[in-house]
Write a protein that holds these residues in place. Sequence first.
Motif, PDB file in Angstrom:
ATOM      1  N   ASP A  70      84.704 -22.428  32.721  1.00 20.27           N
ATOM      2  CA  ASP A  70      83.840 -21.664  33.637  1.00 20.27           C
ATOM      3  C   ASP A  70      84.269 -21.878  35.085  1.00 20.27           C
ATOM      4  N   ALA A  71      84.616 -23.103  35.435  1.00 19.46           N
ATOM      5  CA  ALA A  71      85.072 -23.403  36.798  1.00 19.46           C
ATOM      6  C   ALA A  71      86.372 -22.657  37.096  1.00 19.46           C
ATOM      7  N   ASP A  72      87.298 -22.659  36.147  1.00 20.16           N
ATOM      8  CA  ASP A  72      88.567 -21.940  36.333  1.00 20.16           C
ATOM      9  C   ASP A  72      88.320 -20.441  36.530  1.00 20.16           C
ATOM     10  N   ARG A  73      87.440 -19.868  35.730  1.00 21.03           N
ATOM     11  CA  ARG A  73      87.145 -18.443  35.816  1.00 21.03           C
ATOM     12  C   ARG A  73      86.537 -18.069  37.175  1.00 21.03           C
ATOM     13  N   VAL A  74      85.519 -18.823  37.611  1.00 23.93           N
ATOM     14  CA  VAL A  74      84.852 -18.513  38.882  1.00 23.93           C
ATOM     15  C   VAL A  74      85.800 -18.754  40.053  1.00 23.93           C
ATOM     16  N   PHE A  75      86.586 -19.816  39.981  1.00 22.53           N
ATOM     17  CA  PHE A  75      87.569 -20.098  41.032  1.00 22.53           C
ATOM     18  C   PHE A  75      88.572 -18.954  41.137  1.00 22.53           C
ATOM     19  N   ALA A  76      89.056 -18.464  39.992  1.00 23.01           N
ATOM     20  CA  ALA A  76      90.017 -17.353  39.984  1.00 23.01           C
ATOM     21  C   ALA A  76      89.399 -16.076  40.547  1.00 23.01           C
ATOM     22  N   GLU A  77      88.118 -15.837  40.255  1.00 24.60           N
ATOM     23  CA  GLU A  77      87.431 -14.652  40.796  1.00 24.60           C
ATOM     24  C   GLU A  77      87.285 -14.739  42.315  1.00 24.60           C
ATOM     25  N   ARG A  78      86.977 -15.926  42.805  1.00 23.58           N
ATOM     26  CA  ARG A  78      86.671 -16.090  44.225  1.00 23.58           C
ATOM     27  C   ARG A  78      87.899 -16.385  45.082  1.00 23.58           C
ATOM     28  N   ASP A  79      88.907 -16.999  44.489  1.00 26.79           N
ATOM     29  CA  ASP A  79      90.114 -17.345  45.239  1.00 26.79           C
ATOM     30  C   ASP A  79      91.337 -17.136  44.340  1.00 26.79           C
ATOM     31  N   PRO A  80      91.696 -15.873  44.094  1.00 26.17           N
ATOM     32  CA  PRO A  80      92.809 -15.592  43.175  1.00 26.17           C
ATOM     33  C   PRO A  80      94.120 -16.244  43.604  1.00 26.17           C
ATOM     34  N   GLU A  81      94.394 -16.257  44.903  1.00 25.08           N
ATOM     35  CA  GLU A  81      95.644 -16.873  45.379  1.00 25.08           C
ATOM     36  C   GLU A  81      95.652 -18.366  45.125  1.00 25.08           C
ATOM     37  N   GLY A  82      94.542 -19.030  45.436  1.00 26.80           N
ATOM     38  CA  GLY A  82      94.449 -20.470  45.207  1.00 26.80           C
ATOM     39  C   GLY A  82      94.540 -20.815  43.734  1.00 26.80           C
ATOM     40  N   ALA A  83      93.869 -20.017  42.914  1.00 24.57           N
ATOM     41  CA  ALA A  83      93.901 -20.257  41.472  1.00 24.57           C
ATOM     42  C   ALA A  83      95.304 -20.068  40.919  1.00 24.57           C
ATOM     43  N   ALA A  84      96.008 -19.044  41.415  1.00 25.21           N
ATOM     44  CA  ALA A  84      97.384 -18.802  40.953  1.00 25.21           C
ATOM     45  C   ALA A  84      98.300 -19.940  41.390  1.00 25.21           C
ATOM     46  N   GLU A  85      98.049 -20.461  42.574  1.00 22.79           N
ATOM     47  CA  GLU A  85      98.896 -21.526  43.123  1.00 22.79           C
ATOM     48  C   GLU A  85      98.737 -22.850  42.382  1.00 22.79           C
ATOM     49  N   ILE A  86      97.486 -23.223  42.077  1.00 18.21           N
ATOM     50  CA  ILE A  86      97.287 -24.539  41.449  1.00 18.21           C
ATOM     51  C   ILE A  86      96.915 -24.447  39.973  1.00 18.21           C
ATOM     52  N   GLY A  87      96.699 -23.237  39.463  1.00 21.07           N
ATOM     53  CA  GLY A  87      96.499 -23.053  38.034  1.00 21.07           C
ATOM     54  C   GLY A  87      95.078 -23.204  37.529  1.00 21.07           C
ATOM     55  N   GLY A  88      94.128 -23.487  38.369  1.00 21.25           N
ATOM     56  CA  GLY A  88      92.739 -23.620  37.926  1.00 21.25           C
ATOM     57  C   GLY A  88      91.916 -24.336  38.977  1.00 21.25           C
ATOM     58  N   ALA A  89      90.686 -24.567  38.649  1.00 19.58           N
ATOM     59  CA  ALA A  89      89.778 -25.237  39.591  1.00 19.58           C
ATOM     60  C   ALA A  89      90.251 -26.670  39.840  1.00 19.58           C
TER      61      ALA A  89
END
Length: 175
Positions: A70-89
């Motif tokens: 759930d944290a990974d999903r919400v993080f990706a929704e709110r900060d797609p660039e950050g999520a792509a860079e580090i791979g998850g919350a």
Amino acid sequence: MFKKKSAYVLPVVVLLFLSLITTASTVGTRVDAQDSGKTQQQTVYIHTIQSENGKLSITADEINWYQGADADRVFAERDPEGAAEIGGAPDGYYVVNDVDTLTTYPIADNAKVTMQIFDHTGNIEDLDIQWNEAITLQQFIDQFNKTDIFDLSQFPYHLTIQDGIITSIVQQYIP
């Protein structure tokens, strides 16, 4: 003959209608009474613990706490660039705090408090995680007000609220 039946039908229909209204309002009253005993969970950052007229309360900022997938999903929704860079919350959790409104909750005198980490000795070197350690409400208040070694206001807390009153406070450990 038809007129005689209709003379009886109208009072029967009226009685049936009144019966349905009474039943519906009785059911509604029961639901409201059950709702007043509702238990809810709320995750917050605690700003203050205060006592007024012998009654304790917490003023807190409600948050949304996510962990794992759930944290990974919400993080990706709110900060797609950050999520792509580090791979998850980061650290497997994600906090959303879109509203800065503070809410005050009364605390039950017998509220249970469960901690993960706090200052036991006054020495920063002695800080260590002790998972799900039960302490008294007064110990929690004392520890919360001590900020020189370890500031407990920096942690989220999961509150259990029964009938509008906090019955349980559980510290959420954050790495």
